[in-house]
Design an enzyme around this catalytic site. Structure first.
Site, PDB file in Angstrom:
ATOM      1  N   GLU A 199       0.711  -1.261  -0.060  1.00 39.14           N
ATOM      2  CA  GLU A 199      -0.046  -0.091  -0.031  1.00 39.14           C
ATOM      3  C   GLU A 199       0.890   1.409  -0.078  1.00 39.14           C
ATOM      4  OE1 GLU A 199      -4.580  -0.150   1.576  1.00 39.14           O
ATOM      5  OE2 GLU A 199      -2.791   0.393   3.064  1.00 39.14           O
ATOM      6  N   GLU A 234       2.075   1.730  -3.400  1.00 41.93           N
ATOM      7  CA  GLU A 234       0.935   2.083  -4.382  1.00 41.93           C
ATOM      8  C   GLU A 234       0.835   3.631  -4.127  1.00 41.93           C
ATOM      9  OE1 GLU A 234      -3.491   1.311  -5.767  1.00 41.93           O
ATOM     10  OE2 GLU A 234      -2.729   0.061  -3.789  1.00 41.93           O
ATOM     11  N   CYS A 290      -9.058  -2.234   3.102  1.00 42.05           N
ATOM     12  CA  CYS A 290      -8.761  -3.483   3.948  1.00 42.05           C
ATOM     13  C   CYS A 290      -9.625  -3.691   4.871  1.00 42.05           C
ATOM     14  CB  CYS A 290      -7.538  -3.541   4.890  1.00 42.05           C
ATOM     15  SG  CYS A 290      -7.276  -2.120   5.903  1.00 42.05           S
ATOM     16  N   SER A 324      -7.404   1.372  -2.838  1.00 40.76           N
ATOM     17  CA  SER A 324      -6.448   0.730  -2.962  1.00 40.76           C
ATOM     18  C   SER A 324      -6.575  -0.517  -3.734  1.00 40.76           C
ATOM     19  CB  SER A 324      -5.484   0.483  -1.513  1.00 40.76           C
ATOM     20  OG  SER A 324      -4.350  -0.318  -1.883  1.00 40.76           O
ATOM     21  N   LYS A 382     -16.241  -9.896   7.070  1.00 42.82           N
ATOM     22  CA  LYS A 382     -15.223 -10.705   6.599  1.00 42.82           C
ATOM     23  C   LYS A 382     -15.628 -12.150   5.804  1.00 42.82           C
ATOM     24  CE  LYS A 382     -11.363  -8.426   7.329  1.00 42.82           C
ATOM     25  NZ  LYS A 382     -10.391  -8.079   5.927  1.00 42.82           N
ATOM     26  N   GLU A 393     -16.727 -10.864   2.433  1.00 44.03           N
ATOM     27  CA  GLU A 393     -15.337 -10.807   1.867  1.00 44.03           C
ATOM     28  C   GLU A 393     -14.811 -11.916   1.199  1.00 44.03           C
ATOM     29  OE1 GLU A 393     -11.203  -8.365   2.216  1.00 44.03           O
ATOM     30  OE2 GLU A 393     -11.795  -9.632   4.124  1.00 44.03           O
ATOM     31  N   GLU A 423     -13.719 -12.396  -6.776  1.00 48.51           N
ATOM     32  CA  GLU A 423     -12.501 -12.149  -7.289  1.00 48.51           C
ATOM     33  C   GLU A 423     -11.459 -12.959  -6.153  1.00 48.51           C
ATOM     34  OE1 GLU A 423     -13.812  -8.118  -5.162  1.00 48.51           O
ATOM     35  OE2 GLU A 423     -14.591  -9.685  -6.248  1.00 48.51           O
ATOM     36  N   CYS A 428     -10.826  -2.438  14.062  1.00 51.53           N
ATOM     37  CA  CYS A 428     -11.222  -3.591  14.315  1.00 51.53           C
ATOM     38  C   CYS A 428     -11.459  -4.046  15.646  1.00 51.53           C
ATOM     39  CB  CYS A 428     -10.089  -4.449  13.425  1.00 51.53           C
ATOM     40  SG  CYS A 428      -9.585  -4.181  11.942  1.00 51.53           S
TER      41      CYS A 428
END
Length: 533
Positions: A146, A149, A179, A199, A238, A241, A246, A400
């Site tokens: 990250e 990037e 994230c 990102s 999650k 996710e 993908e 989190c």
């Protein structure tokens, strides 16, 4: 990923308030289906499945539900099935925020103990052929990827030159972290025009799953389909996710199952495993090696702080100019935080960044994220420069650590936490004190609707043999002693005391009155003052 049990709902509206007001999502509401009788049903618009609404699966509604009417869909049985399968190898990864919160499920106070290596040992006691990895390892990888990037986006915007990444990579600024899956869903549903700003990095969980299925498997000669990849996460989102298309290759998912912290604790309890009572064990190398940068991912501002540390050192060859590397401006629990860092005396390779003031912002909770993204969208629509270069967003309040799959705090836990400051009207503090009971009784001893109450064990209560001892400042039934000379059998004296945090408080003694039961229910009366009425 979130299931509703309507028969347990008491229509307290806490889930509606959290979803609509705090998170700014609006996936559920109080639907008045029987307006004649005033009955409401808490559910999504037109009773649609949550996945087809604005729901981002953050799980914050679960955290505030007092009855269990909302809960995450458990995958405990599926995990145990894989662990018992002799043909499968199970790889379990743990997120940074789990190791602290897990202890709360086994009697520890919030933040009192970290079970980093004890949870590793706990997995191995579940049986099966298992390996245990630390998600901190891939959190470090996320930071590296990250950080570079961000620097490449800055390079291409400032110089139109390319050095890292694909030729067609997105270069929109500000770059926004990706994230937090709840935040990603929120962005997709509310800011689709700003998706190029996200990102390209996978989350640490998905990076770990990809490494497990596409690198580690090859190194050990294990077919990916024979590996069960399990992630223990603080986050309900999650679960959504891991199922995104993908994140699978040829039908093989990078992560097969997600257990929340609560789910994992329940799994251990079902097998009589208490991680606070077992010897710690090490993660399987090399996937247990990590730095402090990965660890601070669990708190709001942690990703930003780790990214700033990395990018600044890459560009200048020096550590960030903060004491002990603590980037204080992005820390703390403010809903939105802003900071800037001048880039001076940079290395030759990064000369195009000389004198640039790196502007960053941090938001936790999607309600706060909306404030930031509205500013970004407005600047874009008006043709103005982006207000920031880099934004961190965590979908859950606090990051989190406050995830929708973390242990559910009780009101007493919150009130007694040393970080909590309770502000309430003085009259309310007086009315809520048990010390008021003896005073009122003394003034109106003949009042038939008041139980006798004293600051000492009065002979009249002692003679009756039935009384209750309560701490003056007590809450939630803590440290209450019920004494009954008759007991259940009418002969044996019984004295029962609850635990809590008010054991040393001043107490009052009050007469004991057995509530009348109606079938299996007890009546409870309450009074509220709203708008002076």
């Amino acid at each position: 990923y979130i299931e509703r049990v309507p028969e347990l709902c008491v229509h307290c509206q806490l889930c509606v308030s959290m979803c609509c007001e705090m998170q700014g999502v609006g996936a559920v509401s109080d639907v008045r289906e029987h307006a004649r009788h005033g009955h409401g049903v808490v559910k999504p618009f037109r009773g649609c499945p949550l996945t087809s609404t604005e729901c981002i699966s953050c799980g914050q509604c679960i955290n505030v539900c007092p009855t269990g009417a909302l809960r995450e869909v458990s995958e405990r049985e599926a995990v145990m099935k894989d662990l018992r399968d002799p043909e499968k190898v199970t790889v379990v990864q743990f997120a940074p925020a789990v190791r602290i919160a897990l202890a709360e499920e086994f009697g520890c106070k919030p933040g009192e103990r970290s079970l980093t290596n004890e949870m590793v040992a706990a997995v191995r006691r579940l049986g099966g052929k298992s390996f245990v990895f630390d998600t901190n390892f891939t959190a470090d990888l996320t930071i590296i990827e990250e950080g570079y990037e961000l620097l490449e986006r800055l390079r291409r915007n400032l110089t139109q030159e390319k050095k890292y990444g694909a030729d067609d990579m997105e270069i929109a600024l500000p770059m926004v972290t990706s994230c937090s899956p709840g935040w990603v869903l929120f962005c997709e549903k509310n800011y689709h025009d700003l998706l190029p700003n996200l990102s390209s990095c996978k989350s640490p969980m998905q990076m770990s799953g990809a490494i497990t299925k596409h690198y580690w498997c090859k190194e050990l000669g294990i077919p990916p389909e024979k590996v069960s990849s399990v992630a223990v996460m603080p986050c309900v989102a999650k679960k959504a996710e891991k199922d995104r298309p993908e994140f699978s290759t040829n039908g093989v998912q990078d992560v097969d199952h997600v257990l929340t912290t609560r789910d994992f604790a329940d799994l251990l309890k079902e097998h009589n495993i208490d991680p606070t009572q077992i010897e710690p064990e090490e993660f399987d190398n090399p996937y247990g090696i990590s730095t402090g940068a990965g660890l601070i991912f669990g708190a709001t501002g942690g990703v930003m702080e780790a990214a700033i540390r990395t990018a600044y050192e890459v560009v200048t060859g020096r550590s960030v100019p903060f004491k002990h590397l603590n980037v204080a401006p992005v820390r703390g629990m403010d809903g939105v935080k802003e900071a800037s860092l001048p880039l001076e005396h940079v290395l030759d390779e990064w000369s195009f960044l000389e004198g640039v003031e790196l502007k960053v912002a941090v938001a936790h909770g999607t309600g706060n994220a909306r404030k930031l993204m509205d500013r970004v969208r407005e600047a874009k629509e008006r043709g103005l420069p982006a207000p920031y270069h880099f934004i961190e967003v965590m979908g859950c309040p606090g990051g989190c650590l406050g995830g929708g799959g973390q242990p559910k705090p009780t009101l007493s836990d919150v009130l007694l936490c040393h970080h909590t400051v309770v502000l309430e009207p003085f009259w309310k503090a007086i009315a809520g004190s048990k010390g008021l009971l003896p005073l009122v009784h003394e003034k109106t001893p003949e009042q038939p609707n008041l139980l006798p109450a004293f600051f000492h064990l009065d002979p009249t209560l002692e003679a009756k043999g039935a009384f209750v001892k309560k701490p003056v400042r007590g809450r939630g039934g803590m440290n209450v002693t019920i004494h009954d000379n008759g007991g259940d059998d009418g002969h044996t004296p019984v004295s029962t005391t609850t635990g809590g945090a008010f054991a040393d408080d001043v107490v009052v003694y009050q007469g004991k009155c057995n509530l009348k039961r109606f079938d299996s229910y007890y009546p409870i009366f309450g009074a509220w003052v709203v708008g002076q009425r």
